[in-house]
Structure formats: C-alpha cells, structure tokens
Design a protein around this motif. Structure first.
Motif, PDB file in Angstrom:
ATOM      1  N   TRP A  13       1.060  -1.360  -0.250  1.00 38.87           N
ATOM      2  CA  TRP A  13      -0.335   0.206   0.237  1.00 38.87           C
ATOM      3  C   TRP A  13       1.232   0.479  -0.083  1.00 38.87           C
ATOM      4  CZ3 TRP A  13      -0.695   3.652   3.986  1.00 38.87           C
ATOM      5  CH2 TRP A  13      -1.594   4.699   3.182  1.00 38.87           C
ATOM      6  N   LEU A  14       1.332   1.213   0.792  1.00 42.41           N
ATOM      7  CA  LEU A  14       2.814   2.123   0.736  1.00 42.41           C
ATOM      8  C   LEU A  14       3.557   2.536  -0.209  1.00 42.41           C
ATOM      9  CD1 LEU A  14       4.467   2.233   4.701  1.00 42.41           C
ATOM     10  CD2 LEU A  14       3.005   3.829   3.886  1.00 42.41           C
ATOM     11  N   ARG A  15       3.499   1.505  -0.747  1.00 44.31           N
ATOM     12  CA  ARG A  15       4.508   1.438  -2.691  1.00 44.31           C
ATOM     13  C   ARG A  15       3.657   1.825  -4.099  1.00 44.31           C
ATOM     14  NH1 ARG A  15       6.110   2.240  -6.335  1.00 44.31           N
ATOM     15  NH2 ARG A  15       7.397   0.594  -7.461  1.00 44.31           N
ATOM     16  N   SER A  16       2.472   1.666  -3.129  1.00 44.46           N
ATOM     17  CA  SER A  16       1.750   2.463  -4.322  1.00 44.46           C
ATOM     18  C   SER A  16       1.505   3.874  -4.457  1.00 44.46           C
ATOM     19  CB  SER A  16       0.177   1.965  -4.292  1.00 44.46           C
ATOM     20  OG  SER A  16      -0.219   0.866  -4.478  1.00 44.46           O
ATOM     21  N   LYS A  17       1.463   4.207  -2.847  1.00 46.60           N
ATOM     22  CA  LYS A  17       1.510   5.719  -2.784  1.00 46.60           C
ATOM     23  C   LYS A  17       2.299   6.399  -3.556  1.00 46.60           C
ATOM     24  CE  LYS A  17      -2.576   4.477  -1.068  1.00 46.60           C
ATOM     25  NZ  LYS A  17      -3.743   5.364  -1.708  1.00 46.60           N
ATOM     26  N   LEU A  18       3.486   6.038  -3.406  1.00 44.76           N
ATOM     27  CA  LEU A  18       4.889   6.666  -3.935  1.00 44.76           C
ATOM     28  C   LEU A  18       4.210   7.037  -5.768  1.00 44.76           C
ATOM     29  CD1 LEU A  18       7.965   4.672  -3.102  1.00 44.76           C
ATOM     30  CD2 LEU A  18       7.147   6.985  -2.369  1.00 44.76           C
ATOM     31  N   ALA A  19       3.510   6.599  -6.272  1.00 45.26           N
ATOM     32  CA  ALA A  19       2.710   7.133  -7.898  1.00 45.26           C
ATOM     33  C   ALA A  19       1.927   7.725  -7.548  1.00 45.26           C
ATOM     34  CB  ALA A  19       2.433   5.718  -8.122  1.00 45.26           C
ATOM     35  N   ASP A  20       1.143   8.370  -6.234  1.00 48.88           N
ATOM     36  CA  ASP A  20       0.520   9.448  -6.338  1.00 48.88           C
ATOM     37  C   ASP A  20       0.684  10.774  -6.080  1.00 48.88           C
ATOM     38  OD1 ASP A  20      -1.402  10.656  -5.082  1.00 48.88           O
ATOM     39  OD2 ASP A  20      -3.305   9.007  -4.551  1.00 48.88           O
ATOM     40  N   PRO A  21       0.499  11.917  -6.959  1.00 46.98           N
ATOM     41  CA  PRO A  21       1.047  13.066  -6.869  1.00 46.98           C
ATOM     42  C   PRO A  21       1.071  13.647  -4.973  1.00 46.98           C
ATOM     43  CG  PRO A  21      -0.229  13.179  -8.115  1.00 46.98           C
ATOM     44  CD  PRO A  21      -0.210  11.779  -7.602  1.00 46.98           C
ATOM     45  N   ARG A  22       0.313  13.379  -4.726  1.00 42.70           N
ATOM     46  CA  ARG A  22       0.163  13.750  -2.976  1.00 42.70           C
ATOM     47  C   ARG A  22       0.983  13.844  -2.490  1.00 42.70           C
ATOM     48  NH1 ARG A  22      -6.642  11.876  -3.262  1.00 42.70           N
ATOM     49  NH2 ARG A  22      -5.902  10.068  -3.858  1.00 42.70           N
ATOM     50  N   ILE A  23       1.858  12.312  -2.856  1.00 45.92           N
ATOM     51  CA  ILE A  23       2.644  11.881  -2.045  1.00 45.92           C
ATOM     52  C   ILE A  23       3.815  13.385  -1.277  1.00 45.92           C
ATOM     53  CG2 ILE A  23       4.333  11.449  -3.690  1.00 45.92           C
ATOM     54  CD1 ILE A  23       3.910   9.448  -0.116  1.00 45.92           C
ATOM     55  N   TYR A  24       3.959  14.061  -2.620  1.00 54.46           N
ATOM     56  CA  TYR A  24       4.639  15.303  -2.898  1.00 54.46           C
ATOM     57  C   TYR A  24       4.322  16.330  -1.879  1.00 54.46           C
ATOM     58  CZ  TYR A  24       7.030  13.072  -6.871  1.00 54.46           C
ATOM     59  OH  TYR A  24       7.191  12.872  -8.238  1.00 54.46           O
ATOM     60  N   LEU A  25       2.863  16.181  -1.273  1.00 58.49           N
ATOM     61  CA  LEU A  25       3.349  17.576  -0.318  1.00 58.49           C
ATOM     62  C   LEU A  25       3.919  16.784   1.087  1.00 58.49           C
ATOM     63  CD1 LEU A  25      -0.797  17.471  -0.777  1.00 58.49           C
ATOM     64  CD2 LEU A  25       1.144  19.147  -1.903  1.00 58.49           C
ATOM     65  N   PHE A  26       3.702  15.712   0.972  1.00 53.17           N
ATOM     66  CA  PHE A  26       4.228  15.767   3.183  1.00 53.17           C
ATOM     67  C   PHE A  26       5.915  15.057   2.840  1.00 53.17           C
ATOM     68  CE2 PHE A  26       0.075  14.285   1.290  1.00 53.17           C
ATOM     69  CZ  PHE A  26      -0.696  14.552   2.458  1.00 53.17           C
ATOM     70  N   LEU A  27       6.736  14.808   1.626  1.00 51.41           N
ATOM     71  CA  LEU A  27       7.227  14.354   1.889  1.00 51.41           C
ATOM     72  C   LEU A  27       8.266  15.220   1.386  1.00 51.41           C
ATOM     73  CD1 LEU A  27       7.433  10.491   1.329  1.00 51.41           C
ATOM     74  CD2 LEU A  27       7.453  11.400   3.455  1.00 51.41           C
ATOM     75  N   ASP A  28       9.704  15.176   1.234  1.00 59.27           N
ATOM     76  CA  ASP A  28      10.794  16.357   0.773  1.00 59.27           C
ATOM     77  C   ASP A  28      11.583  15.521  -0.122  1.00 59.27           C
ATOM     78  OD1 ASP A  28      13.050  14.402   2.340  1.00 59.27           O
ATOM     79  OD2 ASP A  28      13.087  16.508   4.032  1.00 59.27           O
ATOM     80  N   ASP A  29      12.513  16.207  -0.859  1.00 59.11           N
ATOM     81  CA  ASP A  29      13.171  14.981  -1.887  1.00 59.11           C
ATOM     82  C   ASP A  29      13.413  14.276  -1.049  1.00 59.11           C
ATOM     83  OD1 ASP A  29      11.716  16.268  -4.564  1.00 59.11           O
ATOM     84  OD2 ASP A  29      13.456  17.607  -4.518  1.00 59.11           O
TER      85      ASP A  29
END
Lengths: 415, 322
Positions: free
Chosen positions: B88-104
């Motif tokens: 499930w966590l792996r799938s979220k990496l493909a979701d653009p909203r993940i960029y809101l929470f994690l830095d590069d």
C-alpha cells in the motif's frame, strides 16, 4: 466463545448489514428478510458494539429503524473501518502469534521443530509441529516472516520491516494519515496508524464516501486479478439483489464516481463478447480463474470506448449523435457558470455561441448518462440538441413534470 | 494476503498493548480494553486476558504474589509491517499528493526502501469518472511550500500571515490561525479553515495561496469554535420516489450527509431529512434538481421556493414565455 460473539468469521454477510444500516436507514427488522430474525438481532448487536456512537434509532409506523448516521465532513477517521477489525480467531491463534513473535524478535532463524520445542519449554504451550509450521507459512504469506531453505530444513525468521523504522519521519506519518482517509484502501493506512497508536487528526475529507471501505476486500481481489490478467467469476445479482447465477468476467478498470458515490468494475464478458460495468457495492466476493489470453486486445478496445464514456456506460447507443447543451450565462456577472462548464464537462468541447450563450458538445457513447449533469443547469438551459430523440423528449417531459410539481406559474412557492 | 485478518484486529492490537507493559493491575487491563476495544469487548476479552483458575485464559499474563500482572513474554511485541501494508505504501509513491508530505530526500529514501515491493495497485487501475478537471497542482514547488507551511502551523497551533487571491481576483493578506485542512475528493482540492482575529472563520483554497509567513505563537485569540456554526437551521425535507430507482441513487449520493430517512407503509416514496452546511446550499440545490421530477424538495419553504424559481425559469426558457 460459545453463543454470541462480537467477532465474526466472514465479512460478506456483515458487509450487507452495515451498508444497509448506513445507506438506507429506513429499514426495519422485517425488511431484512433474506436471513432469520435471529441473524438480524445478532448483526444489529454487533454493529451496536462496533459503531455505537454513530447509531440512531427512530420509531416509524413500520417499526423501529436502525441507522448509522455520520456527517462525513466532520470525522477524521472512517468509523466503518471498525467493522474490519473484528475477525474471529481461535485461542491457539492468538497465543501462538504473540509467543512466536516473542521468541523470534531476537532476529534468529528457527525451524518449525525448534519453535515447537521452544513454545513448550518456555511457555508450556504444547502444539504439534504441523500447526506451528502452518502458522509460519501463513505468516510468510502475510509478509511477517521470511523463510530460507537449508538442505532439507526450512528456517524462518521475523521480517525486519518494523513500522517504527519505515515511518521514521513526520512527513511520512502525515502522508499515511492523509491517505488513510482516501478511497484507495485507506483502511490499510489506518491499520498502520493503529499499529503505532496514532490517529489521523489533521485531515478532513469532503465529498467522502466512507461506505466504499466495505468494498475493499472485493476490490483487492479484483485488482489482483486485473494485474495478473485473470478472469473472475461473479455471482450475478440483480438490483433487487436476487441471485441470478454466475458470470465470467475479465476485470479491466474500477470506475469510481466521486459525485454519486457509486463504484463500478468495468469488465469484458467473454461469453457474450461485450463490455459491462458491475456495481462494486452489490458484488459478492468473486472467484479468481485462469489467465485470459486476449487481455491486451480487449484492453486496447476498452481504452477506446472509455474515452467516450461520460460515466460508466460502455456501449454505443445506436443512432446517438453528439449531445449539445446550450446554456445561458451572463458573460460579465456569471463567469462562474462558464467556469463550471469548463471544469465539469467531459468528453467534449465548450464554445461561446452567442451573446451570453455557451454550448457544450459532448461526444459520448451513451448521451443519456450526461443528462443528470445537464439537469444541474436547470434554469439556464436554452435548448438541448443531438443525443437521441428519446433523451430530448424525456428532458422536456421532466421539466414539464417539475413545473407541475413546484406549482407551475402560481406564486405558491415564491417567498 | 487479506485485509479482513485478525492480524489487524482490535483484539490483537489490545493484547499487543497489554504485553507492552511490564506490570499491570486488573484495572489497567480493563481500562485498555475499554479504551481500545468495542463497546462489548470487556465482556469477551477481559476474561481471556486475566489469569483464570480454570485456565480458560490465553496464558499471556501471569499474576505475582502481590496480585500484579506481568506478561509471560520477554520483549515488547514488535510492529512488523505486513506485505499488504508495504505494498500500500509503495502504491502511494505513484500518487502526486505524496509530494505534499515528503521532501525529495524522504521520497528517495522511501523509493529505495520499497524498491523490491510490488505496488498494491497501479495508478490507472481506478478511474475517477467525474472528478473536476481543475484539481490542485500538488507537485508545484510553490504549492508544496505553502501547503507545508500551513500544515506546520496547524500542527503547532501557530498563527500565519497568508496572502491569497480571492475568487473575485482581489489580493488579500490576512493573519490567521489554521485549524482544519480539508480535501475534497470531488474537487481534488485542499482548503484550509482559519480563525482570524475576532474569531471569524476564513476558508481559503490552497491553490489560491501565494505566500505564507510564520507569525509565531499568539496574536490570535483562540476562541472556542462552534463546530455547528455553519449548519443549517432546519433540515431539508426531501421526498424521493422509487421511480428510476431514484431512492437508491439518492441515498447513495447523499450518504456523506447526516440524515434521517423514513419509508411510509405502502408508499413508493422515501422521506429524507438532511442536515447540511449553509455554504453548500447552492451546490446542494443544483444536485437535488438534477434528479428531475422523481425528487421533490418539500421543506423548508425558502429552499423550495429557490428550486421552484429555477424550474419556472427553465420552463419559460424552453417555452419562450416571458
């Protein structure tokens, strides 16, 4: 645990009850006539135990109604997730779970035989080796354990993927909190938070269909079959949910409406050679079958038709023309209407066709699907063209009926 | 791989918490069950946790001479992620909203950690057929920066100065205290609810924010907020017919609202009382009208009049009445 238990073995039956309590709310005991009254009483008691704070009771003429009432905008955690945390287990299951974890958290590798001995020597827990091996294999499938074969022996060790290590940043915890309340298996995110004693308190969801969580088990099976290009066998149910037999289908995509709350599975039916959309909330757990060899060809055809679907309809209505919706909007004062048309139109174009007049042309396979959206512009629709004659006739008839419903030209409804 | 598994169950979670303590009283065990369990869990679970003379308990706690309970286990139960949770966590990496929470850097670390993990689903496995097309720019660096600044202020209960462009195109600078972040699945947008000085509530679309400046603690009186402040004075009363299965479609579409429903004996109509936020009134009205003649807004009179007015205008428009 003889007699009533608040835990359950099978989610299917409970899923129907929880959904009916939540969606309908007006049903009384006699309406749940598919099962016995005793079953209803047990299911109701369980739902009361899991979701007590959200249950409301009303006395109607037909009897006592039980409903789950939630204003989804105001909750930070989907209460229906609780229903998933209720799976029953045996006394041995829970004891074995915690004792195995205790032995194996030293990071060492053990055979089933060694662990069976250690369970007895350390905890006076006597089990046969096969029971322990089965549990280890089950946990390997769940990803908790890893195994390694050395000669004729299989060694097991605990996976080193601890939640605390993975969620080692505030950002990742925030991300899990957010995604735990989104459509795609938010329940799994919620289970991670619960594991760490955390709770989403930051993010609230609008236009949130919490009931989708009840379909997650079915959806997981369907998506897995989709990924592996496998067929599934679905027990087909009519809209009034009478069993109608089985049907083989090739799952292609889940179609989710964020406005109506309905979710469908777009599938290919090999027997009848056509595409079809199944309601996910009505779908019982399907059986997964073999690989469908022509998957790529069917998917290519699906991609073409879905581009012209306004919603979930996957068939070409015979004789349908592009549907043209001509809207009146004041260009200076009512730009928000033009914005709405631009933002909400699908499979079509928007053009200015006159003074304070805008036309949306929808090139869709089934124009009837667009009519609900069209009617959100009631009060501004100058005319409707194209589509089919039947669609146009129904639209005019609907407006006539609404006109009568709201008092025609009388001032009765004017304040 | 199952979702409905005892591994995620409330009972396993409670036992894990109990075994984390080194010493407990009976009351402490009961308190954990009451806090973490379901309403009736105490009836079923407590007897299995506390040592029983007939050994009907699970044998996971022992009692010392002083009556204090101790886990029979040595270590705290580890929180091992299952394959389902990792996928499930792996799938979220493909979701653009993940960029809101994690830095590069965090994104790269998660990518590396999940390199061997198969995603639970592919991004195109689900199609949102009617999501609005002007969703927020989740990957835009400025949007990410503003989102994080507001999220940080929300968590720290700190005031911020927000500069944004209103719907009417006016540039506004306001000092406020963010207290709620809301995401709309339909609009694909975030909005922040803020309290400005004087206790007024402002709702700002994140995509309209141009700059967020920290203001430190204080400056805004944190007045108690009335969570029902925007709620309608009286519920809408709606009659929905079974024609075209409107009742079923309506109840599903409006499932997100607090409501009460009733079906009268031998009637093909369901009466629904529905509570809503006043700011959503127009949106609600057009959605109700989209059901056509199979749904009637019965009450309150002012909303019914607004519906009647739109219908009358439509009727005249089609019949060219002036």
């Amino acid at each position: 645990m003889a007699g009533f238990s608040e835990l359950i073995k099978n989610f299917e039956k409970t899923r129907d009850y929880v959904r009916d309590f939540f969606i309908y709310g007006y049903k009384v005991r006699n309406d749940f006539d598919k099962k016995s009254a005793r079953t209803y009483d047990d299911e109701k008691r369980r739902v009361e135990s899991w979701l007590g704070d959200y249950l409301v009771y009303d006395d109607s003429v037909r009897g006592k109604q039980v409903a789950i009432s939630v204003d989804s905008d105001k909750i930070a955690e989907n209460p229906l997730y609780q229903a998933f945390y209720t799976r029953s287990f045996t006394d041995n299951d829970i004891r074995l779970h915690f004792l195995l974890l205790d032995i194996m958290c030293d990071g060492e590798q053990y055979t089933a035989r060694q662990l069976t001995d250690m369970l007895y020597e350390g905890f006076q827990f006597s089990l046969d080796e096969q029971t322990v091996r089965n549990k280890l294999k089950e946990y390997e499938e769940e990803g908790i354990m890893l195994s390694e074969k050395r000669g004729r022996s299989v060694f097991f060790r605990l996976s080193g993927d601890f939640a605390e290590d993975w969620l080692d940043s505030e950002g990742l915890i925030d991300a899990v909190s957010f995604f735990s309340e989104t459509q795609e298996f938010g329940l799994v995110g919620n289970s991670i938070l619960k594991m760490l004693g955390l709770k989403n308190q930051l993010f609230f969801m609008k236009h949130y269909y919490i009931v989708h969580a009840l379909e997650d088990e079915v959806m997981l099976t369907v998506l897995d079959a989709m990924e592996k290009h496998r067929t599934i066998t679905i027990k087909s149910f009519s809209r009034i949910r009478e069993e109608k037999g089985e049907i083989a289908a090739v799952p292609l995509q889940v179609l989710s409406s964020v406005q109506t709350g309905r979710r469908f599975l777009a599938a290919w039916l090999p027997e009848s050679g056509r595409f079809f959309s199944f309601r996910l909330d009505y779908m019982p757990m399907p059986k997964v079958g073999g690989v469908f060899e022509e998957f790529d060809d069917v998917m290519a055809r699906y991609r073409k038709i879905i581009k012209r679907s306004f919603g979930v309809s996957l068939y070409e209505v015979e004789g349908a023309e592009p549907l043209r919706l001509v809207i009146s909007a004041d260009e200076e004062k009512e730009q928000f209407i033009v914005e709405r048309l631009r933002r909400e139109k699908r499979c079509g174009t928007l053009e200015k066709t006159g003074e304070n007049e805008f036309t949306v042309t929808l090139d869709v396979c089934d124009p009837n699907e667009a009519m609900k959206w069209v009617k959100t512009f009631i009060g501004r629709i100058k005319r409707i063209e194209g589509g089919t004659e039947g669609i146009r006739r129904r639209f005019y008839s609907d407006i006539e009926r609404m006109y009568q419903l709201y008092g025609g030209d009388s001032d009765e409804d004017i304040q | 791989m199952r979702i409905f598994s005892e591994l995620y169950g409330a009972y396993f979670r409670i036992v894990s918490q109990v075994l984390t303590a080194h010493a407990l009283t009976d009351k402490e065990v009961r308190d954990i069950v009451a806090k973490e369990g379901f309403r009736d869990s105490g009836l079923f679970l407590t007897g299995r946790l506390l040592p029983q003379n007939d050994r009907s308990d699970w044998g996971l706690l022992s009692r010392d001479k002083a009556g204090v309970l101790h886990p029979v286990t040595v270590s705290e139960p580890p929180h091992v992620l299952t394959a389902l949770q990792k996928r499930w966590l792996r799938s979220k990496l493909a979701d653009p909203r993940i960029y809101l929470f994690l830095d590069d850097r965090e994104l790269a670390a998660l990518c590396e950690r999940t390199a061997d993990v198969e995603p639970l689903y592919q991004p195109d496995a689900v199609r949102y057929v009617d999501r609005y097309s002007d969703g927020d720019p989740f990957t835009d660096p400025e949007y990410r920066k503003n989102f994080r600044a507001i999220l940080a202020a929300l968590k720290a209960k700190r005031a911020v100065e927000v500069e944004f462009v209103s719907r009417q195109g006016r540039r506004i600078i306001t000092k406020c205290l963010p207290y709620k972040l809301e995401y709309s699945q339909r609009d694909d947008k975030f909005r922040v609810f803020c309290q400005s000085s004087g206790g007024r509530t402002a709702v700002i679309n994140l995509a309209r924010v141009e700059r967020v400046r920290e203001q430190g603690i204080g400056g805004i009186d944190t007045l108690p907020r009335d969570t029902d402040a925007g709620r309608c004075d009286e519920p809408l009363v709606i009659k929905v017919s079974t024609e075209r299965r409107a009742d079923e479609r309506f109840l599903m579409e409006f499932a997100a609202y607090e409501k009460r429903t009733e079906r009268e004996e031998c009637s093909d109509t369901v009466t629904v009382r529905l509570w809503y936020d006043k700011k959503d009134e127009t949106d609600l009205l057009i959605r109700l009208l989209s059901y056509g003649p199979v749904l009637e807004i019965a009450d309150p009179p002012d909303i019914r009049a607004k519906a009647a007015d739109r219908v009358r205008r439509q009727y005249r428009m089609l019949h060219q009445k002036q």
